[in-house]
Design an enzyme around this catalytic site. Structure first.
Site, PDB file in Angstrom:
ATOM      1  N   ASN A   1     -11.796 -25.974 -19.323  1.00  0.00           N
ATOM      2  CA  ASN A   1     -12.008 -26.124 -20.752  1.00  0.00           C
ATOM      3  C   ASN A   1     -10.670 -25.925 -21.472  1.00  0.00           C
ATOM      4  O   ASN A   1      -9.649 -25.665 -20.835  1.00  0.00           O
ATOM      5  CB  ASN A   1     -13.086 -25.146 -21.261  1.00  0.00           C
ATOM      6  CG  ASN A   1     -12.732 -23.688 -21.015  1.00  0.00           C
ATOM      7  OD1 ASN A   1     -11.565 -23.286 -21.071  1.00  0.00           O
ATOM      8  ND2 ASN A   1     -13.745 -22.871 -20.749  1.00  0.00           N
TER       9      ASN A   1
ATOM     10  N   GLU B   1      -8.924 -22.550 -20.888  1.00  0.00           N
ATOM     11  CA  GLU B   1      -8.387 -22.426 -19.531  1.00  0.00           C
ATOM     12  C   GLU B   1      -7.135 -23.276 -19.353  1.00  0.00           C
ATOM     13  O   GLU B   1      -6.159 -22.836 -18.721  1.00  0.00           O
ATOM     14  CB  GLU B   1      -9.454 -22.833 -18.523  1.00  0.00           C
ATOM     15  CG  GLU B   1     -10.594 -21.829 -18.411  1.00  0.00           C
ATOM     16  CD  GLU B   1     -11.827 -22.387 -17.723  1.00  0.00           C
ATOM     17  OE1 GLU B   1     -12.657 -21.580 -17.260  1.00  0.00           O
ATOM     18  OE2 GLU B   1     -11.985 -23.626 -17.659  1.00  0.00           O
TER      19      GLU B   1
ATOM     20  N   ASP C   1     -21.594 -26.492 -16.545  1.00  0.00           N
ATOM     21  CA  ASP C   1     -22.332 -26.794 -15.318  1.00  0.00           C
ATOM     22  C   ASP C   1     -22.896 -28.215 -15.372  1.00  0.00           C
ATOM     23  O   ASP C   1     -22.864 -28.953 -14.386  1.00  0.00           O
ATOM     24  CB  ASP C   1     -23.494 -25.805 -15.138  1.00  0.00           C
ATOM     25  CG  ASP C   1     -23.036 -24.367 -15.006  1.00  0.00           C
ATOM     26  OD1 ASP C   1     -21.892 -24.143 -14.564  1.00  0.00           O
ATOM     27  OD2 ASP C   1     -23.826 -23.465 -15.341  1.00  0.00           O
TER      28      ASP C   1
END
Length: 318
Positions: A204, A207, A273
């Protein structure tokens, strides 16, 4: 029929091997009518409880919901939560023979106290984060090698709970290369060096900024950051998820900006996910990186409109 509709027709039946941190999400749901006289906290009157699959287990549930077949390799403890996690995975249709029991740890469980209006009051985490080693790591590697031969793609779902070590990640990537199949990674910053050789990594924005020590405030910033993520991780391609700003796909042949698809945001829990599951299943079905990323972007737009870890179905995407 559009290219994405054509991809949807090809998703069914493909096996994805998921290697990662399995979790059980536990929700205690009730109503708040007063503040406790003992401390300045709300008193939640219990109404009901729910269990949902989380982490790599939620990835598996998303694969199943899209018509694929998930085979799971991960760790559980020797406790009642392990049994419930297995049962929930089996109920979803996922394969659980690759799950390894480690008696030195508890099964990861996140208990959330939530009001009937979906407002979270508190969260309690039951977890261990020591990386798998010794006989436990040997067992994980053996399961990866056993299942990889029947998979069309491998997916590493890393939540820093111990199932993904340098050795485990390396074994998954090596198995993918041996069988000529793609391997994707939902990463965590401290493990950035573990993923070298993967087909695609999906950080993301936070990150990506942490890995590269770069700020992303504009598309130009993202275009500069994405190649650096690719260089640091040693992965072939990068898909940066950017919340309301959509996604950014960086490959060896160019960059693609994908605007956000969400119409209404209720809860972003588990949206990553859904992204990695949709993308990997599409790659397993033979879709291109751009087609797979566009489909994952649409799936994310649906998932964030739901409460808690959620799945997205073929019908919803269609």
């Amino acid at each position: 029929m559009t290219p994405l509709e054509h991809v949807l027709t090809r998703l069914s039946g493909h096996t994805v091997l998921i290697v990662g941190d399995l979790m059980l999400d536990h929700f205690l749901i009730g109503s708040v009518e007063r503040i406790s006289p003992e401390a300045p906290v709300p008193v939640v009157r219990f109404g009901r409880e729910e269990y949902r699959l989380g982490g790599a287990a939620n990835v598996a549930a998303n694969i199943q919901a899209l018509g694929g077949h998930a085979e799971v390799v991960g760790l559980v403890g020797a406790d009642a939560e392990a049994d419930r996690l297995r049962q929930e995975l089996q109920r979803a249709g996922a394969g659980t023979s690759g799950i390894v029991r480690d008696e030195s740890r508890c099964t990861t469980r996140k208990t959330r106290v939530v009001t009937s209006r979906n407002q979270q009051v508190a969260r309690i985490d039951y977890e261990g984060d020591i990386e798998a080693d010794g006989p436990v790591a040997d067992a994980l590697v053996a399961q990866i090698e056993r299942i990889a031969s029947s998979a069309r793609a491998i997916l590493i779902s890393d939540y820093l709970k111990g199932a993904v070590s340098a050795r485990i990640a390396s074994a998954a990537i090596a198995a993918a290369k041996q069988h000529g199949i793609p391997v994707t990674v939902d990463p965590k910053v401290p493990h950035s060096a573990y993923y070298a050789g993967a087909t695609l990594v999906t950080p993301n924005q936070h990150e990506a900024e942490a890995v590269t020590h770069m700020r992303m405030r504009s598309d130009a910033d993202v275009a500069a950051c994405a190649p650096r993520v690719r260089e640091v991780t040693g992965c072939d391609n990068v898909l940066i998820t950017r919340g309301e700003h959509g996604m950014w796909l960086h490959t060896s042949y160019g960059d693609t900006a994908l605007p956000a698809e969400a119409r209404e945001v209720a809860d972003v829990t588990g949206a990553g996910d859904t992204v990695i599951a949709t993308l990997t299943l599409a790659l397993a079905a033979g879709a291109t990186l751009e087609e797979s990323s566009r489909l994952a972007n649409r799936a994310a737009g649906i998932a964030v409109g739901k409460f808690g870890p959620a799945t997205v179905s073929i019908d919803e995407l269609r």
